[in-house]
Design an enzyme around this catalytic site. Structure first.
Site, PDB file in Angstrom:
ATOM      1  CE  LYS A 245       5.870  -6.206   1.222  1.00 46.95           C
ATOM      2  NZ  LYS A 245       6.583  -6.867   0.166  1.00 46.95           N
TER       3      LYS A 245
ATOM      4  CB  CYS B  85       6.481  -2.783  -3.450  1.00 46.54           C
ATOM      5  SG  CYS B  85       5.884  -4.103  -4.497  1.00 46.54           S
TER       6      CYS B  85
END
Ligand code: SAJ
Length: 418
Positions: A215, A269
């Site tokens: 991720k 993010c």
């Protein structure tokens, strides 16, 4: 035949990931309790409304609540599965702050009876999912956690990072492939059964630390590639070349696909996650760190350029179009546009700055106290301006008739008005 989950789910954290996940499960008939520490969020969802704007989310939430499949609470109930979708912000030194994850684990631990699956969806540094298993073990020494090795675990723990793109969450939550990393292979299998309820993409099983790292790598890949584009934009500006033209030409090569330069990288993010890799291996993550620095420097550069353009006028009015971190979302978190507008307003206290942001009704707290700033409608702002700065390529701005820009100095950070 692969298992599909049929039990009850508690989703801890009803933000941009938790609420869509809760809604995706509940609209497919799973009994879901959404849990959030914010009582206003809980009340809004309990009424069948979404507390933030995301395409197709409101209709999913209202449908799921009306069917009685989605309820909301400030406390987790007993459930067969717990999905943790709380923020993992970055500290001042760029390490991950796991306080919310720890709090979620403390809420869940007393509810465990044995047989549950606990899934961490929050973006986390490698080792966090293992820490979740260890924390649960400390809090519930009567239950065997999967990291403990020998014997059959009483509780299963896995990491399944979210990968959905804001603005397309309700589509991508269904269509994206998912990486599911278990503390043990059995944990990954158990978690996969839940995602089979709604996921149409492939479910790729792995171990927890690899899923965590994958991720972070995905978002770092994008950050590095955006940094490449942003660096090119600075170089081309200096060489008096049109970076957009050059990228378009280069992208005709079958193996070249350069991303777009912009005013900087925002959101919660891509501007955050690469730092977790840098923290994990500071001496080795040189490119990743530099990419972060290049992207973080870009808003200052944009502000400097606008201030320079303003210095050529006596008393200019500046229109700044957009505050969101990217097009067609209302999210202002880590937005480079907010930084740029603040820097311009502070540097030019006597200059009127009109800000057009169709997705918000008021200026964010980061711009409090700047009396030379005010929100305006797009056309009014452009009409009054000597200098027009395009910061976000919202559809509303793209739809502007270009004749309204005639005679104005235009600084287009997104390359859409070329
Ligand atoms: N940006 C550019 N140039 C580009 C692309 C983006 O300057 O060519 C800027 C945007 O304007 C924005 C920022 O980068 O400020 C990030 O936008 P984004 O659309 O690339 O990504 P996010 O932050 O909305 O979502 C990302 C996604 N990750 C990847 O594409 C690898 C999403 O799939 C993740 O789920 C999400 O981060 C997350 O939650 O981690």
């Amino acid at each position: 035949m692969s298992d599909i989950f049929t039990g009850t789910v508690a989703v801890i954290g009803l933000g941009y990931i938790g609420l869509p996940t809760a809604a995706a499960l509940a609209t497919r008939g799973v009994q879901v309790v959404g849990v959030d520490i914010n009582p206003d969020t809980v009340k809004t969802i309990a009424r069948g409304e979404a507390p933030f704007v995301e395409p197709d989310l409101a209709v999913a939430v209202s449908g799921a609540v009306a069917m009685g499949h989605l309820t909301a609470s400030t406390e987790p109930p007993e459930a067969d599965a717990f999905i943790i979708a709380v923020p993992t912000p970055s500290d001042a030194d760029h390490t991950a702050d796991l306080t919310y994850v720890r709090n979620a684990v403390e809420q869940i631990a007393p509810r465990l009876r044995g047989g549950e699956i606990v899934i961490l969806e929050s973006t986390s540094p490698p080792g966090t999912c293992l820490a979740v298993s260890e924390w649960l073990g400390e809090l519930r020494p009567d239950l065997r956690m999967p990291h403990a090795g020998e014997g059959t675990a009483d509780v299963y723990v896995a990491h399944c990072p979210e990968r959905v793109l804001p603005g397309r969450i309700m589509i991508e939550i269904v269509t994206n492939d998912r990486v599911i990393g278990g503390i043990t292979p059995r944990c990954a299998e158990k978690a996969a059964a839940i995602y089979r309820v709604f996921a149409q993409g492939r479910l790729v099983l792995s171990d927890a630390a690899s899923a965590e790292m994958a991720k972070l790598v995905e978002n770092s890949y994008r950050d590095v590639n955006i940094a490449f584009a942003n660096e090119l934009s600075l170089i081309c500006e200096k060489l008096k070349l049109d970076v957009w033209e050059i990228i378009e030409l280069a992208n005709h090569h079958p193996r070249v696909n350069i991303l777009k330069p912009g005013p900087g990288v925002g959101g919660h993010c891509i501007a955050v996650d690469p730092w977790f890799i840098v923290s994990a291996a500071p001496d080795l993550a040189r490119l990743i760190r530099t990419a972060r620095e290049v992207n973080d420097r870009k808003p200052d550069h944009v502000a400097e350029q606008v201030i320079d353009k303003a210095s050529r006028f006596h008393s200019p009015t500046i229109a700044c179009l957009g505050l969101a971190f990217k097009a067609n979302v209302e999210d202002l978190r880590e937005s480079p546009a907010v930084t740029i507008v603040g820097e311009i307003a502070r540097a030019l206290p006597d200059t009127d700055i009109l800000v057009a942001e169709p997705f918000v009704d008021s200026l964010p707290p980061a711009l409090d106290g700047l009396t030379n700033l005010r929100l305006a409608r797009t056309l009014d702002a452009v009409d009054a301006a000597d200098i027009v700065v395009l910061l976000v390529e919202h559809d509303q701005f793209l739809a502007l008739n270009r004749s309204v820009l005639a005679g104005k100095v235009v600084y287009d950070t997104r390359g859409v008005w070329r």
